[in-house]
Write a protein that holds these residues in place. Structure first.
Motif, PDB file in Angstrom:
ATOM      1  N   ARG A  30      31.873 -17.620  22.248  1.00  0.00           N
ATOM      2  CA  ARG A  30      33.235 -17.319  21.808  1.00  0.00           C
ATOM      3  C   ARG A  30      33.547 -15.835  21.977  1.00  0.00           C
ATOM      4  O   ARG A  30      34.628 -15.460  22.447  1.00  0.00           O
ATOM      5  CB  ARG A  30      33.429 -17.742  20.348  1.00  0.00           C
ATOM      6  CG  ARG A  30      34.876 -17.715  19.894  1.00  0.00           C
ATOM      7  CD  ARG A  30      35.049 -18.211  18.471  1.00  0.00           C
ATOM      8  NE  ARG A  30      34.550 -17.262  17.486  1.00  0.00           N
ATOM      9  CZ  ARG A  30      35.069 -17.119  16.266  1.00  0.00           C
ATOM     10  NH1 ARG A  30      36.091 -17.878  15.892  1.00  0.00           N
ATOM     11  NH2 ARG A  30      34.569 -16.260  15.403  1.00  0.00           N
ATOM     12  N   LEU A 199      34.968 -23.519  23.852  1.00  0.00           N
ATOM     13  CA  LEU A 199      34.622 -22.148  23.492  1.00  0.00           C
ATOM     14  C   LEU A 199      35.537 -21.144  24.185  1.00  0.00           C
ATOM     15  O   LEU A 199      35.859 -20.089  23.622  1.00  0.00           O
ATOM     16  CB  LEU A 199      33.160 -21.871  23.849  1.00  0.00           C
ATOM     17  CG  LEU A 199      32.137 -22.576  22.947  1.00  0.00           C
ATOM     18  CD1 LEU A 199      30.766 -22.615  23.606  1.00  0.00           C
ATOM     19  CD2 LEU A 199      32.069 -21.903  21.584  1.00  0.00           C
ATOM     20  N   GLY A 203      37.750 -18.446  22.317  1.00  0.00           N
ATOM     21  CA  GLY A 203      37.673 -17.030  22.611  1.00  0.00           C
ATOM     22  C   GLY A 203      38.999 -16.420  23.012  1.00  0.00           C
ATOM     23  O   GLY A 203      39.350 -15.321  22.552  1.00  0.00           O
TER      24      GLY A 203
END
Length: 288
Positions: A30, A199, A203
């Motif tokens: 992340r 992810l 992020g």
């Protein structure tokens, strides 16, 4: 700041989509996607002057980035040890801790009604902890409280220094710190392609966009206002998981959450009512 809180609120439901359970690996991926995303944003904003903009934040930016990185670790670690509802409701303490820090460090005035709201919300947090003692989720709840402490420290630093320097690069620095710390502990990496997609969303959108917007908002809002608007995150976070995945927060968690959120709502309602009673100076538009 409202949009930032909306982005952050998707964290619980996104974590529940992952097949990996290693909190360090989640933080690593992340943070990696977030750092790349924020670096791209800064490059578009500053072009060749990007390194200079990053260096300009100095020690305050490094300190703020460190506190922000701390929220990443505490948040993911909490979600892997307790329910989404427990994590988010305990994080509701953030505005009150931010108010105390703003008062002590920045000398920002905290109205009496806010002190009262803090006391009532603290009672709600106690209710949450009383449930966790029997359910074996005490560690997760303590980690969630760590998110609030780091958040309060970060927004205090931002409020103190953002008026003189652009603090947006501290978001990228937070990502880099998280990557360096988490990488050795994340091995072996086991994320699947599906995990990487989730992810990447975490992020870039949930974390990167949310942190950039919150940092920009810190130039215009007090530490207390930042914390109170951030409460949209703990309000919506458990709702997404409950509605979409059926993870019921439990009666005690709901009771504690109701106490915390009621304290905040009453505090804001009183503030709005008093603001409307005050006539604005000539030439100044009324508050929206």
């Amino acid at each position: 700041m409202i949009v930032a809180a909306l982005c952050w609120s998707s964290g619980g439901i996104l974590v529940r989509q992952l097949s990996i359970t290693n909190a360090w690996e989640i933080v690593y991926w992340r943070s990696l996607f977030m750092a790349l995303f924020v670096a791209g944003v800064l490059l578009v904003m500053h072009g060749r002057n990007m390194p200079r903009a990053v260096a300009a934040i100095g020690v305050p930016g490094l300190l703020a980035g460190t506190f922000l990185a701390g929220t990443f670790f505490f948040f993911i670690a909490s979600l892997t040890r307790t329910t989404v509802a427990n994590t988010f409701v305990i994080m509701s303490a953030s505005p009150f801790l931010a108010a105390i820090a703003g008062r002590l460090v920045l000398k920002e005035t905290v109205p009496a009604r806010t002190w009262t709201a803090m006391a009532v919300a603290s009672a709600g947090i106690v209710v949450m902890f009383s449930d966790s003692l029997d359910a074996g989720r005490l560690a997760g709840n303590l980690l969630a409280l760590g998110v609030s402490v780091c958040f309060a420290a970060q927004v205090t630093v931002l409020r103190k220094f953002h008026a003189t320097v652009d603090m947006l690069p501290q978001v990228m620095i937070a990502g880099v710190i998280s990557i360096v710390v988490a990488a050795p502990l994340a091995l072996p990496l086991t994320a699947t392609r599906a995990d990487l997609v989730v992810l990447a969303i975490m992020g870039c959108i949930q974390l990167g966009t949310g942190c950039l917007l919150a940092t920009a908002a810190s130039r215009h809002l007090s530490a207390t206002e930042l914390g109170l608007l951030a409460l949209l995150e703990p309000i919506l976070g458990p709702i997404w998981v409950w509605a979409l995945m059926g993870e019921h927060p439990g009666a005690t968690a709901l009771a504690g959450g109701a106490i915390v959120l009621s304290a905040v709502i009453v505090n804001e309602a009183v503030a709005l009512r008093r603001a409307r009673r005050v006539s604005p100076p000539a030439g100044v538009p009324p508050l929206a």
